[in-house]
Write an enzyme that holds these catalytic residues in place. Structure first.
Site, PDB file in Angstrom:
ATOM      1  CB  SER A  57      -0.846  -0.297   1.466  1.00  8.54           C
ATOM      2  OG  SER A  57      -1.163   0.955   0.991  1.00  8.54           O
ATOM      3  CE1 TYR A  94      -4.241  -3.155   4.357  1.00  7.98           C
ATOM      4  CE2 TYR A  94      -3.829  -0.899   3.869  1.00  7.98           C
ATOM      5  CZ  TYR A  94      -4.241  -2.257   3.617  1.00  7.98           C
ATOM      6  OH  TYR A  94      -3.771  -2.149   2.096  1.00  7.98           O
TER       7      TYR A  94
END
Length: 231
Positions: free
Chosen positions: A138, A156
């Site tokens: 990401s 995350y």
């Protein structure tokens, strides 16, 4: 024809990457925790379903045995992931609301699960003439980038930073493989309750490109559709 396994492939980016890779003439295994969902997804794109829960040793081992029995593997795409800080109602837990359980659950799937799958499929990849590993990361994993980003997510991004470390260290350990982290971009998927601004077709592009890298391609790198991202 290249044989490819994608984890978390029954929906979202994993499913779209499978669709594009099958359309390009490759054999694609679609890994899915849910057998029925995986079967339907595989039928939809013309791939082959395999039950694979990245958090379960027995499931991963059985998937590796099934793929081995069918002829082996050239490319592994570690796509399965969760974002435990965002609830079913789309409410985001910031640092003050983050719990140890949210962190544990996120790391178990996104990091430990990635390592579990890598460990199980390494013997098959090592037998391939052109082995490739794609770890779906990401942009939030960029430490230099997130300091300028308005997100307050913790678990995350932390998990994806760890995935990037796995990428770097495995690439060093296995120089004959192409092992990279990719950033698909903010894509509308269940992971973010479809708040992303780009389509899965757009997001899957960099995954597909990284999956099809040749022996002279980059390794140990972190990039998106526009090029290299700063760690």
């Amino acid at each position: 024809m290249t044989t490819i396994l994608i984890t978390g492939a029954n929906k979202g980016l994993g499913l779209e990457a499978a669709r594009q890779l099958v359309a390009a003439g490759h054999k694609v295994w679609l890994g899915s925790r849910d057998v029925e969902r995986g079967r339907r997804a595989a039928e939809e794109v013309g791939g082959t379903a395999v039950q694979l829960d990245v958090t379960d040793d027995a499931s991963v081992a059985a998937a590796a045995e099934a793929v081995a029995a069918a002829g082996g593997l050239d490319v592994l795409v570690n796509n399965a992931g969760i974002q435990a800080e965002i609830t079913a109602k789309g409410v985001t837990a910031g640092p003050a609301e983050l719990t140890a359980e949210m962190m544990r659950t996120t790391l178990d799937t996104n990091v430990v699960g990635t390592v579990r799958v890598l460990h199980a499929f390494l013997p098959l990849l090592q037998r391939s003439e052109a082995p490739v590993v794609v770890n779906v990361s990401s942009g939030l994993a960029s430490l230099s980038g997130i300091s300028k980003h308005d997100t307050l997510l913790v678990a995350y991004p932390t998990s994806k930073v760890a995935v990037n470390m796995v990428t770097v260290q495995f690439a060093k350990a296995f120089p004959g493989m192409r092992i990279n982290s990719v950033e698909p971009g903010y894509t509308a998927t269940d992971l973010n309750h479809h708040k992303g601004f780009q389509s899965v077709e757009q997001g899957a592009k960099v995954i597909v490109e990284a999956a099809l890298l040749g022996p002279d391609g980059p390794t140990g790198e972190y990039f998106d559709a526009n090029g290299t991202i700063p760690w």
